[in-house]
Design a protein around this motif. Structure first.
Motif: not given
Length: 380
Positions: A135-160
């Protein structure tokens, strides 16, 4: 007898009361967005009308942002804010009338099944417990609420890592289109299911970047289309600013930093009773390659999910006529990738109607889960 009262002082509450003397003649006006002229969203609680025939009259329905959206539409109602059902509703071209005899002293009414800010925070917290989520906080909205990004992957997978596809999903640029975050919830539930074979393969092949809620301020304020500054975020992608549209500015910069191979921008449509997508035809960079990718994606989704179709939509944008302020068009042009606007109905799916609930939060979740199938084919 209990005194009639209408309350809106809660997350996404919005309605103007004109007259509240009799349960069978409650006169209302749909309120405009807090800093713009769009009027369509409503959400309120009626108190004191248990076992009385209630008639709600939305006097300015014909003056709303999308008056054709009332044709064939039914208001949703709930006693517990968990189960929402459709109620008898008519639109005569001027005002919209909805009728119900409540079985409790408090009953909630809304344009569509709400998705509250607390639900949004719960969704983020639940997803963040997964070992595949950052979970990553990108910054704030006009009123100061969080803008949130979810990064999802299997780091232990077979694809480089350098070979993994970058898939973005953003939702609720228009805050009243709550079905969009229900869609994301269903998508995340399936993508993070350890026992789902399709999800396992996708987590290996791709890195997903998900912004479940682009417009938290607008949602809390009870707006249909705009943020706290009155900006329609899906008209800000060409030149967002920190003052007027920081939500777009933050997400757009993250895309520029990371890259995009595919983007799904999830919305709701007031008029058409179907699920469909809008592509990037009409942009300067639209090509036969992108067109073929779009056709294959739509065919795969339609073949695997009867709730999705490609017969009824907005039609094709003429070459060179795309509005480049829209997310789908800006992203497709900037990254040379496939990008779709996903549209779901405020009404019902005319292909598979459900008279009790119409199109709903749960059905939106199912559609969100179903998009993994065409993603699997695309990522191969």
């Amino acid at each position: 007898m209990h005194k009639l009262h209408i309350s809106t002082q809660f997350d996404s509450g919005a309605i103007d009361v004109v007259r509240l003397e009799r349960a069978d003649d409650i006169q209302l006006r749909i309120r405009k967005d807090s800093a713009a002229d769009f009027a369509q969203w409503f959400h309120f609680c009626l108190h004191g009308a248990a076992f009385q025939p209630v008639t709600l009259r939305f006097l300015n329905a014909s003056e709303s942002a999308y008056p054709k959206g009332w044709d064939g539409y039914q208001v949703v109602a709930s006693y517990d804010r968990q189960e929402w059902t459709r109620i008898d509703t008519q639109f005569d071209g001027t005002e919209m009338t909805a009728r119900l005899t409540p079985m409790a002293q408090a009953v909630y009414f809304a344009y569509f099944e709400p998705y509250s800010y607390e639900q949004h925070l719960d969704l983020l917290a639940s997803a963040a417990t997964s070992p595949w989520v950052t979970q990553q906080r990108l910054g704030s909205t006009v009123q100061g609420r969080d803008m949130t990004l979810l990064r999802i992957t299997d780091e232990a997978g077979n694809t480089p890592p350098e070979q993994k596809r970058k898939v973005w999903m953003i939702a609720r640029q228009h805050p009243g289109e709550t079905m969009a975050e229900w869609f994301v919830e269903g998508f995340l539930e399936r993508l993070l299911d350890a026992d789902d074979a399709v999800a396992r393969v996708l987590r290996d092949r791709c890195v997903f970047y998900v912004v479940p809620h682009m417009n938290p301020d607008g949602a809390v304020l009870g707006n249909l289309r705009t943020n706290a500054a009155g900006a329609n975020l899906n008209r800000e992608w060409a030149a967002p600013t920190a003052e007027r549209s920081p939500e777009v500015l933050l997400v757009r910069q993250a895309m520029l930093d990371i890259g995009v191979d595919l983007n799904l921008d999830v919305h709701g449509d007031e008029g058409l009773p179907y699920n469909f997508v809008v592509g990037s035809e009409g942009t300067p960079g639209y090509s036969p390659r992108v067109a073929a990718l779009e056709d294959a994606f739509k065919a795969a989704w339609a073949a695997s999910c009867p709730d999705f179709q490609d017969r009824v939509n907005y039609g094709k944008t003429a070459p060179g006529q795309a509005n480049m302020t829209l997310a789908t068009h800006w992203i497709a042009q900037r990254f040379g990738c496939m990008a779709f606007t996903v549209e779901m109905p405020f009404k019902d799916n005319a292909d598979l109607p459900d008279p009790l609930v119409g199109w709903s939060g749960e059905r939106s979740k199912k559609l969100g889960a179903s998009v993994l199938q065409p993603l699997l084919q695309w990522s191969a």
